[in-house]
Design a protein around this motif. Sequence first.
Motif, PDB file in Angstrom:
ATOM      1  N   ASP A  89      -4.839  -1.128   5.017  1.00  0.00           N
ATOM      2  CA  ASP A  89      -5.715  -1.364   3.880  1.00  0.00           C
ATOM      3  C   ASP A  89      -7.135  -1.561   4.393  1.00  0.00           C
ATOM      4  N   VAL A  90      -8.004  -0.601   4.107  1.00  0.00           N
ATOM      5  CA  VAL A  90      -9.376  -0.612   4.619  1.00  0.00           C
ATOM      6  C   VAL A  90     -10.160  -1.803   4.078  1.00  0.00           C
ATOM      7  N   ASP A  91      -9.975  -2.133   2.792  1.00  0.00           N
ATOM      8  CA  ASP A  91     -10.738  -3.219   2.170  1.00  0.00           C
ATOM      9  C   ASP A  91     -10.500  -4.562   2.854  1.00  0.00           C
ATOM     10  N   ASP A  93      -8.865  -4.823   5.976  1.00  0.00           N
ATOM     11  CA  ASP A  93      -8.665  -4.625   7.411  1.00  0.00           C
ATOM     12  C   ASP A  93      -7.303  -5.177   7.838  1.00  0.00           C
TER      13      ASP A  93
END
Length: 127
Positions: A89-91, A93
């Motif tokens: 999940d990029v948001d 990390d």
Amino acid sequence: MIGKFLYSKLQGTLNTEFDCDVFPTVAAKDSQLPYAIYNQVHANPIFAKETMPMTNNMFRIDVYSDTYAECQTIAKRIIELLNFQNGFDVDSDLCVFSCTFDGQHDGYDDDDQTYRTTLDFKIIINN
């Protein structure tokens, strides 16, 4: 870390679709219904030689509203947004191994005349 994951998955959609805010631990003072609160119930390490270090987390999300129907509708949407989530999940990390719905409980507070739907989620993350 997981709180950021939950917030990023829920706040935008719930606010847009239901005018529902999302809070960690406790709602902001004077919050308007509906709103959701998430809390970590426990975090247990998973020890296995074959895998990366992981943690098994149990989170509880409480949805509050002045109607039972709205609580149920928002709860259903939260399940759709979170159940079976996995991957990086990029948001937040965060590397989520799995996120699974683990149960639901309903309640009513006579003093506040507020309905509550409680959702439990099991979230396993790679450390």
